[in-house]
Write an enzyme that holds these catalytic residues in place. Structure first.
Site, PDB file in Angstrom:
ATOM      1  N   VAL A  12      -7.992  -1.229   0.634  1.00 20.42           N
ATOM      2  CA  VAL A  12      -8.800  -1.278  -0.683  1.00 20.42           C
ATOM      3  C   VAL A  12      -9.607  -2.634  -0.756  1.00 20.42           C
ATOM      4  CG1 VAL A  12      -8.775  -0.410  -3.094  1.00 20.42           C
ATOM      5  CG2 VAL A  12      -6.819   0.259  -1.585  1.00 20.42           C
ATOM      6  N   GLY A  15      -4.481  -4.409  -3.702  1.00 17.04           N
ATOM      7  CA  GLY A  15      -5.450  -3.498  -3.728  1.00 17.04           C
ATOM      8  C   GLY A  15      -4.873  -1.769  -4.334  1.00 17.04           C
ATOM      9  N   HIS A  16      -4.662  -1.828  -5.594  1.00 12.92           N
ATOM     10  CA  HIS A  16      -4.089  -0.718  -6.287  1.00 12.92           C
ATOM     11  C   HIS A  16      -5.029   0.472  -6.524  1.00 12.92           C
ATOM     12  CE1 HIS A  16      -0.341  -3.454  -7.058  1.00 12.92           C
ATOM     13  NE2 HIS A  16      -0.839  -3.634  -5.955  1.00 12.92           N
ATOM     14  N   GLY A  39       5.351  12.073  -4.671  1.00  9.44           N
ATOM     15  CA  GLY A  39       4.061  12.139  -4.623  1.00  9.44           C
ATOM     16  C   GLY A  39       3.434  12.981  -3.477  1.00  9.44           C
ATOM     17  N   THR A  45      -6.096 -11.691   3.560  1.00  6.99           N
ATOM     18  CA  THR A  45      -7.173 -11.101   2.995  1.00  6.99           C
ATOM     19  C   THR A  45      -8.244 -11.981   2.696  1.00  6.99           C
ATOM     20  OG1 THR A  45      -6.276 -11.655   0.708  1.00  6.99           O
ATOM     21  CG2 THR A  45      -5.516  -9.372   1.765  1.00  6.99           C
ATOM     22  N   LYS A  48       3.086  10.021  -0.738  1.00  5.67           N
ATOM     23  CA  LYS A  48       2.356  10.824   0.488  1.00  5.67           C
ATOM     24  C   LYS A  48       2.933  11.853   1.410  1.00  5.67           C
ATOM     25  CE  LYS A  48      -1.513   8.171   1.211  1.00  5.67           C
ATOM     26  NZ  LYS A  48      -2.430   6.920   1.573  1.00  5.67           N
ATOM     27  N   ASN A  72      -5.287 -10.325  -3.597  1.00  3.86           N
ATOM     28  CA  ASN A  72      -4.957  -9.657  -2.324  1.00  3.86           C
ATOM     29  C   ASN A  72      -4.615  -8.229  -2.419  1.00  3.86           C
ATOM     30  OD1 ASN A  72      -2.769 -10.828  -3.737  1.00  3.86           O
ATOM     31  ND2 ASN A  72      -1.702 -11.475  -1.779  1.00  3.86           N
ATOM     32  N   ASP A  99       0.844  -1.298   0.040  1.00  6.38           N
ATOM     33  CA  ASP A  99       0.190  -0.225   0.007  1.00  6.38           C
ATOM     34  C   ASP A  99       0.982   1.140  -0.055  1.00  6.38           C
ATOM     35  OD1 ASP A  99      -2.308  -1.663   0.120  1.00  6.38           O
ATOM     36  OD2 ASP A  99      -2.342  -1.751   2.385  1.00  6.38           O
ATOM     37  N   LYS A 148       1.798   1.834  -5.157  1.00  7.12           N
ATOM     38  CA  LYS A 148       2.263   1.384  -6.508  1.00  7.12           C
ATOM     39  C   LYS A 148       1.460   1.615  -7.667  1.00  7.12           C
ATOM     40  CE  LYS A 148       2.452  -2.658  -4.401  1.00  7.12           C
ATOM     41  NZ  LYS A 148       1.804  -2.249  -2.908  1.00  7.12           N
ATOM     42  N   GLY A 149       0.077   1.515  -7.398  1.00  7.34           N
ATOM     43  CA  GLY A 149      -1.008   1.699  -8.466  1.00  7.34           C
ATOM     44  C   GLY A 149      -0.640   2.928  -8.919  1.00  7.34           C
ATOM     45  N   GLN A 155       1.908  -6.174  -3.117  1.00  7.02           N
ATOM     46  CA  GLN A 155       2.368  -6.352  -1.615  1.00  7.02           C
ATOM     47  C   GLN A 155       3.701  -5.452  -1.486  1.00  7.02           C
ATOM     48  OE1 GLN A 155       1.116  -9.525  -3.368  1.00  7.02           O
ATOM     49  NE2 GLN A 155      -0.690  -8.796  -2.700  1.00  7.02           N
TER      50      GLN A 155
HETATM   51  P1  GDP Z   1      -0.774   0.509  -3.410  1.00  6.67           P
HETATM   52  O1  GDP Z   1      -1.475  -0.944  -3.125  1.00  6.67           O
HETATM   53  O2  GDP Z   1       0.655   0.324  -3.237  1.00  6.67           O
HETATM   54  O3  GDP Z   1      -1.145   0.633  -5.040  1.00  6.67           O
HETATM   55  O4  GDP Z   1      -1.343   1.511  -2.754  1.00  6.67           O
HETATM   56  P2  GDP Z   1      -2.949   1.611  -2.240  1.00  6.67           P
HETATM   57  O5  GDP Z   1      -3.511   2.145  -3.600  1.00  6.67           O
HETATM   58  O6  GDP Z   1      -3.335   0.541  -1.692  1.00  6.67           O
HETATM   59  O7  GDP Z   1      -2.614   2.799  -1.338  1.00  6.67           O
HETATM   60  C1  GDP Z   1      -2.110   4.212  -1.594  1.00  6.67           C
HETATM   61  C2  GDP Z   1      -3.079   5.110  -1.258  1.00  6.67           C
HETATM   62  O8  GDP Z   1      -2.569   6.369  -1.286  1.00  6.67           O
HETATM   63  C3  GDP Z   1      -4.249   5.156  -2.403  1.00  6.67           C
HETATM   64  O9  GDP Z   1      -5.395   5.688  -1.851  1.00  6.67           O
HETATM   65  C4  GDP Z   1      -3.668   6.328  -3.305  1.00  6.67           C
HETATM   66  O10 GDP Z   1      -4.728   7.136  -4.325  1.00  6.67           O
HETATM   67  C5  GDP Z   1      -3.082   7.133  -2.341  1.00  6.67           C
HETATM   68  N1  GDP Z   1      -1.923   7.918  -2.781  1.00  6.67           N
HETATM   69  C6  GDP Z   1      -0.801   7.593  -3.604  1.00  6.67           C
HETATM   70  N2  GDP Z   1       0.117   8.409  -3.711  1.00  6.67           N
HETATM   71  C7  GDP Z   1      -0.221   9.324  -3.060  1.00  6.67           C
HETATM   72  C8  GDP Z   1       0.404  10.541  -2.493  1.00  6.67           C
HETATM   73  O11 GDP Z   1       1.599  10.892  -3.046  1.00  6.67           O
HETATM   74  N3  GDP Z   1      -0.273  11.620  -1.685  1.00  6.67           N
HETATM   75  C9  GDP Z   1      -1.670  11.108  -1.242  1.00  6.67           C
HETATM   76  N4  GDP Z   1      -2.075  11.975  -0.377  1.00  6.67           N
HETATM   77  N5  GDP Z   1      -2.256   9.919  -1.538  1.00  6.67           N
HETATM   78  C10 GDP Z   1      -1.385   9.119  -2.339  1.00  6.67           C
HETATM   79  P1  IMO Z   2      -0.979  -4.142  -2.117  1.00  9.57           P
HETATM   80  O1  IMO Z   2      -0.756  -4.690  -3.346  1.00  9.57           O
HETATM   81  C1  IMO Z   2      -1.032  -4.732   2.192  1.00  9.57           C
HETATM   82  C2  IMO Z   2      -1.306  -8.869   3.959  1.00  9.57           C
HETATM   83  C3  IMO Z   2      -2.433  -9.290   4.422  1.00  9.57           C
HETATM   84  C4  IMO Z   2      -1.961 -10.332   5.598  1.00  9.57           C
HETATM   85  C5  IMO Z   2      -0.792 -10.917   4.631  1.00  9.57           C
HETATM   86  C6  IMO Z   2      -0.944 -12.209   4.217  1.00  9.57           C
HETATM   87  O2  IMO Z   2      -2.394  -3.709  -2.144  1.00  9.57           O
HETATM   88  O3  IMO Z   2      -0.031  -3.403  -1.385  1.00  9.57           O
HETATM   89  P2  IMO Z   2      -2.454 -12.900   1.944  1.00  9.57           P
HETATM   90  O4  IMO Z   2      -4.128 -12.673   1.694  1.00  9.57           O
HETATM   91  O5  IMO Z   2      -1.792 -12.283   1.059  1.00  9.57           O
HETATM   92  O6  IMO Z   2      -2.309 -14.277   2.263  1.00  9.57           O
HETATM   93  O7  IMO Z   2      -2.266 -12.209   3.559  1.00  9.57           O
HETATM   94  O8  IMO Z   2      -0.493  -9.830   3.540  1.00  9.57           O
HETATM   95  N1  IMO Z   2      -1.492  -8.222   2.343  1.00  9.57           N
HETATM   96  C7  IMO Z   2      -1.286  -6.876   2.141  1.00  9.57           C
HETATM   97  N2  IMO Z   2      -1.089  -5.842   2.763  1.00  9.57           N
HETATM   98  N3  IMO Z   2      -1.273  -4.374   0.897  1.00  9.57           N
HETATM   99  C8  IMO Z   2      -1.248  -5.479   0.299  1.00  9.57           C
HETATM  100  O9  IMO Z   2      -1.535  -5.551  -1.071  1.00  9.57           O
HETATM  101  C9  IMO Z   2      -1.474  -7.145   0.725  1.00  9.57           C
HETATM  102  N4  IMO Z   2      -1.588  -8.105   0.126  1.00  9.57           N
HETATM  103  C10 IMO Z   2      -1.516  -9.015   1.402  1.00  9.57           C
HETATM  104  O10 IMO Z   2      -2.930  -8.107   5.159  1.00  9.57           O
HETATM  105  O11 IMO Z   2      -1.274  -9.705   6.564  1.00  9.57           O
HETATM  106 MG    MG Z   3      -2.907  -1.670  -1.685  1.00  6.58          MG
END
Ligand code: GDP
Ligand code: IMO
Ligand code: MG
Length: 427
Positions: free
Chosen positions: A298, A40-41, A412, A128, A330, A38, A13, A16-17, A223
């Site tokens: 997500v 969520g981007h 960012g 997840t 962030k 698992n 999280d 990356k997305g 992840q």
């Molecule tokens: P990922 O799993 O690595 O793709 O990240 P997620 O999407 O799960 O979580 C990142 C969150 O931060 C998302 O809601 C993005 O829209 C948001 N985000 C990403 N870059 C920035 C940033 O530079 N600033 C802020 N405020 N939000 C960001």
């Molecule tokens: P993104 O790509 C954050 C965590 C779960 C749990 C552990 C194992 O959005 O960064 P799993 O279902 O993979 O066997 O769960 O990994 N986990 C994540 N945490 N971001 C993710 O993906 C994750 N995918 C799995 O919360 O602790």
């Molecule tokens: Mg994520």
């Protein structure tokens, strides 16, 4: 031309997305190489917000070919619903390519994921619940079902029968659950075959041919480094290799083709699920980071655990991935703190430790050693260049860069594509 890897440097999280989407306009292919739904981007394009779980974030860039590599585990129901959700919003998904060697998540993997967690009780991982671990376990045990099996009914039937023979014993006798019908699984999965068929390809061959033709391939991790089954905080990890080596095995691209490895790094730290987290904040600051950063999962909707930046982890990510760059995300979330603690080392049983301990016991005992950097109060969300940032924000970024061991090439300052300060070009 080069292959680039973009991966999470912490516990997932990191953003990356957004980073992938930003580069999506300048690359030819975006490949997911491990994990499954698992992930969520979140990608924000203009006033539109997309939550992608299985599909590579490059699917939102019209010129880019999205690829699901052999290292991914695919839940076909999720795949089809994600595709139709995007189609309904006017996104063309017809260029998607799926490796015939990718493994499938089936309903029995999801059931086993959930009952295993329940059985672990207090020792649960906090997965997840998407069946990720059991699907990878079957792959390694050589009883997995692959995408290509969908196109041969008799093989599919044999393989599902074999996979369920012992699982049904365990489900019924150990977990007190109903047995899963192989016929039902086969029937359901044959129904997906027709809908998936046109996407399936020899992705390894195509990607290597593309590289020979000077195309740019971006390998997008799910992840993060600390969730890696080999290099993460085992057993509180996912069941695949998000680290850079996984990009090779999960796509069939050799390491000599990779020229850049970009670690996505949040300006503070978050984690979902169980496991050690030295800089975790269980106070008002943690609550504030969660609120301002919108730190809610997500995929599962769980609140993310929040804490200060941990330079020990960032250094470790540089080391195990051979990072060439960081993309710091962030930074805007940290606006408003008078001073910002940054963990520069750990104290473990009275001793200062600079590197991530390999022993699980030591890591559980690690206490953060903080340095306090001066904060800033100006709104930075409109900053377009490094010079636009307040002096203290610049100093925060420079300090993180120094501690983390690789240049910070982008920053960012908001969730949108344009809310990014680009320092060094990635291409
Ligand atoms: P990922 O799993 O690595 O793709 O990240 P997620 O999407 O799960 O979580 C990142 C969150 O931060 C998302 O809601 C993005 O829209 C948001 N985000 C990403 N870059 C920035 C940033 O530079 N600033 C802020 N405020 N939000 C960001
Ligand atoms: P993104 O790509 C954050 C965590 C779960 C749990 C552990 C194992 O959005 O960064 P799993 O279902 O993979 O066997 O769960 O990994 N986990 C994540 N945490 N971001 C993710 O993906 C994750 N995918 C799995 O919360 O602790
Ligand atoms: Mg994520």
């Amino acid at each position: 031309m080069p292959a680039l890897v973009l991966l999470g440097a912490q516990w997932g999280d990191e953003g990356k997305g957004k980073a992938t989407d930003l580069l999506g306009g300048s690359v030819d292919y975006v490949v997911r190489y491990q994990g499954g739904n698992n992930a969520g981007h979140t990608v924000v394009v203009g006033d539109q917000k997309y939550a992608l779980h299985l599909l590579p974030s490059g699917i939102l860039s019209p010129g880019c070919i999205p690829v699901i590599g052999n290292g991914v585990v695919i839940d076909p129901a999720v795949l089809l619903s994600e595709l139709s959700g995007l189609n309904e919003r006017g996104i063309d998904t017809s260029k998607l390519l799926i490796s015939g060697n990718a493994h499938l998540i089936t309903p029995y993997h999801q059931t086993i994921d959930k009952v295993t967690e329940r059985f672990l009780g207090k020792r649960k991982i906090g997965t997840t619940g998407r069946g990720i671990g059991p699907a990878y376990a079957d792959k390694i045990n050589r009883v997995g079902i692959r995408v290509q099996d969908l196109f041969d009914e008799s093989i599919l039937r044999q393989k599902v029968d074999a996979a369920l023979a012992d699982k049904n014993q365990v489900l019924v006798k150990l977990f007190n659950r109903r047995a899963i019908s192989a016929d039902q699984v086969v029937e359901e999965y044959l129904g997906y075959a027709e809908q998936i068929k046109d996407y399936v390809a020899d992705t390894t061959l195509l990607l290597n041919q593309a590289l020979e033709q000077d195309k740019v391939v971006l390998l997008e991790g799910g992840q993060g480094t600390l969730l890696d089954v080999d290099h993460g905080t085992y057993p509180f990890v996912t069941s695949s290799n998000p680290t850079a080596g996984g990009a090779c095995t999960g796509s069939g691209i050799g390491p000599t083709k990779i020229t850049r490895v970009i670690g996505i790094l949040k300006a503070y730290t978050t984690r979902v699920g169980a496991g050690p987290f030295p800089t975790e904040l269980l106070d008002e600051d943690g609550e504030a980071l969660r609120r301002i950063g919108g730190e809610r999962g997500v995929t599962t909707g769980r609140d993310r655990r929040c804490g200060w930046f941990d330079a020990v982890i960032a250094r470790y990510a540089t080391r195990v991935n051979g990072l060439t760059d960081f993309f710091l995300t962030k930074l805007d979330v940290l606006t408003g703190w008078e001073q910002i603690p940054v963990c520069v080392a750990y104290e473990i049983d009275g001793e200062r430790v600079e590197e991530l301990p390999y022993s699980q016991t030591d890591f559980h005992h690690a206490k953060p050693v903080y340095e306090y950097l001066p904060g800033w109060s100006e709104d930075i969300s409109k900053a377009q260049t490094f010079a636009d940032l307040p002096k203290n924000a610049q100093a925060y970024v420079k300090a993180l860069e120094e501690m983390s061991g690789a240049p910070i090439s982008a920053i960012g300052v908001g969730p949108g594509r344009t809310e990014t300060i680009e320092i060094n070009s990635f291409l």
